[in-house]
Design a protein around this motif. Structure first.
Motif, PDB file in Angstrom:
ATOM      1  N   ALA A  28      -1.843 -23.549 -32.662  1.00 37.34           N
ATOM      2  CA  ALA A  28      -0.537 -24.121 -32.353  1.00 37.34           C
ATOM      3  C   ALA A  28       0.127 -24.689 -33.597  1.00 37.34           C
ATOM      4  O   ALA A  28      -0.524 -25.330 -34.437  1.00 37.34           O
ATOM      5  N   GLY A  29       1.427 -24.453 -33.712  1.00 44.19           N
ATOM      6  CA  GLY A  29       2.197 -25.017 -34.796  1.00 44.19           C
ATOM      7  C   GLY A  29       2.695 -26.407 -34.438  1.00 44.19           C
ATOM      8  O   GLY A  29       2.335 -26.976 -33.400  1.00 44.19           O
ATOM      9  N   ALA A  30       3.559 -26.956 -35.296  1.00 43.61           N
ATOM     10  CA  ALA A  30       4.138 -28.271 -35.031  1.00 43.61           C
ATOM     11  C   ALA A  30       4.952 -28.280 -33.747  1.00 43.61           C
ATOM     12  O   ALA A  30       5.128 -29.325 -33.122  1.00 43.61           O
ATOM     13  N   CYS A  31       5.409 -27.112 -33.333  1.00 39.75           N
ATOM     14  CA  CYS A  31       6.182 -26.966 -32.096  1.00 39.75           C
ATOM     15  C   CYS A  31       5.303 -26.995 -30.854  1.00 39.75           C
ATOM     16  O   CYS A  31       5.813 -27.031 -29.719  1.00 39.75           O
ATOM     17  N   GLY A  32       3.980 -26.944 -31.042  1.00 43.55           N
ATOM     18  CA  GLY A  32       3.054 -26.913 -29.918  1.00 43.55           C
ATOM     19  C   GLY A  32       2.780 -25.532 -29.377  1.00 43.55           C
ATOM     20  O   GLY A  32       2.046 -25.371 -28.395  1.00 43.55           O
ATOM     21  N   SER A  33       3.334 -24.500 -30.020  1.00 44.19           N
ATOM     22  CA  SER A  33       3.217 -23.133 -29.516  1.00 44.19           C
ATOM     23  C   SER A  33       2.319 -22.272 -30.391  1.00 44.19           C
ATOM     24  O   SER A  33       2.237 -22.470 -31.608  1.00 44.19           O
ATOM     25  N   THR A  34       1.665 -21.314 -29.745  1.00 45.18           N
ATOM     26  CA  THR A  34       0.849 -20.331 -30.456  1.00 45.18           C
ATOM     27  C   THR A  34       1.644 -19.031 -30.523  1.00 45.18           C
ATOM     28  O   THR A  34       2.857 -19.053 -30.656  1.00 45.18           O
ATOM     29  N   SER A  35       0.972 -17.905 -30.421  1.00 47.65           N
ATOM     30  CA  SER A  35       1.671 -16.614 -30.425  1.00 47.65           C
ATOM     31  C   SER A  35       2.051 -16.168 -29.016  1.00 47.65           C
ATOM     32  O   SER A  35       2.735 -15.157 -28.851  1.00 47.65           O
ATOM     33  N   ARG A  36       1.604 -16.907 -28.004  1.00 45.31           N
ATOM     34  CA  ARG A  36       1.838 -16.504 -26.613  1.00 45.31           C
ATOM     35  C   ARG A  36       3.146 -17.111 -26.110  1.00 45.31           C
ATOM     36  O   ARG A  36       3.248 -18.326 -25.932  1.00 45.31           O
TER      37      ARG A  36
END
Length: 312
Positions: A28-36
């Motif tokens: 997860a990035g700083a945005c809280g999201s992964t590649s999904r």
């Protein structure tokens, strides 16, 4: 090298945080999201500004996660709560087309910054398959110039926030030190893209088909900052359409912390900012009537419209 490609996720730089997380490896990035890709809702929305919602509504698609994670966010379920259904780019294209079939005036991509690498192909594919209504990019204003440029010929309407003029306030409430400088540069580039395409355009019914609206949410106890925000908007974009909002509603966290942000905005505070905008020279301004804090401008995040309905 273009910014908006799948390879960007290997060392993510999609937002000005440039956190360099390997989202391609599902970190997860700083945005809280992964590649999904996660979406929380896709449905008609009637509570945007009149040139966006019109009579039939705006076709809003809410993306999960957020690069800012504002502590007072009304959409905290999806911005920091990671709520949403995992889906595919192919399904995103289908959703755009399904919303168009419902008769909405536009496709409204809400907080898509950290998924912008999917948009060039998804929008192009949707257009190829018959999407003919405008694309609205609904953003916090915390955007990279490179991303704005690469989206310039795909986005018809920029519906952008300008949250703070004081970097300290941005650091306290959105955990970014550079919000004002980033927002100024982003706004300038959005204006350049619209100017390049011939400026702001409306239908005979007053719907914006191409252009920009700059939003500002007035925070209780921070009207001085709001006045400086209006100065920045004027100095950067001139007499651009603006939307001055009074719908700040303290969430549970803000109520516990106390202080000005634990209460609603007063009528006097809101009128002070509106009067200043008028005095500054803004001629195309949207505002909210008293009592909006008691109404819900936040839809139910219940994954409406995300899953494909079974064929009957």
């Amino acid at each position: 090298m273009p910014l908006l490609t799948p390879q960007t996720l290997e060392r993510c730089e999609l937002c000005p945080r440039r956190c360099h997380a390997n989202r391609a490896a599902n970190i997860a990035g700083a945005c809280g999201s992964t590649s999904r890709l996660k979406l929380a809702r896709a449905a008609r929305h009637l509570w945007e500004e009149p040139p966006i919602s019109g009579t039939n509504g705006s076709g809003t698609i809410f993306f999960s996660g957020c690069p800012l994670a504002c502590v007072f966010c009304q959409n905290h379920e999806i911005s920091t709560g990671n709520f949403g259904l995992t889906t595919t780019e192919h399904r995103l294209v289908e959703i755009m087309l399904e919303l168009q079939e419902q008769g909405v005036h536009n496709i409204n991509l809400v907080t898509a910054t950290h998924w912008a690498h999917l948009l060039p192909h998804a929008i192009t594919e949707a257009r190829r398959r018959g999407l003919s209504i405008p694309i609205v990019y609904n953003t916090s204003g915390y955007e990279l110039p490179e991303a704005i440029h690469e989206l310039g010929n795909l986005i018809d309407v920029w519906l952008t926030d300008f949250k703070y003029a004081d970097p300290t306030l941005g650091a306290q409430l959105s955990r970014v030190q550079d919000y004002p400088s980033v927002a100024i540069e982003a706004l300038a580039h959005m204006m350049q893209e619209i100017t390049h395409r011939g400026g702001i355009r409306y239908t005979n019914d007053g719907l914006m088909t191409q252009g920009i609206i700059v939003r500002h949410l007035v925070l209780p106890g921070h009207t001085d900052d709001s006045l400086h925000v209006l100065d920045h908007i004027w100095n950067t974009a001139g007499d651009v359409p603006i939307s001055v909002m009074n719908q700040y509603t303290p969430n549970t966290r803000m109520k516990k912390l106390g202080g000005n942000l634990a209460r609603a905005l007063s009528t006097e505070e809101y009128e002070l900012v509106l009067d200043y905008a008028d005095d500054r020279g803004f001629t195309n301004m949207f505002w909210q009537e008293g009592g909006t804090v008691d109404e819900s401008f936040t839809p139910a995040f219940d994954t409406t419209g995300i899953e494909r309905k079974a064929d009957s």
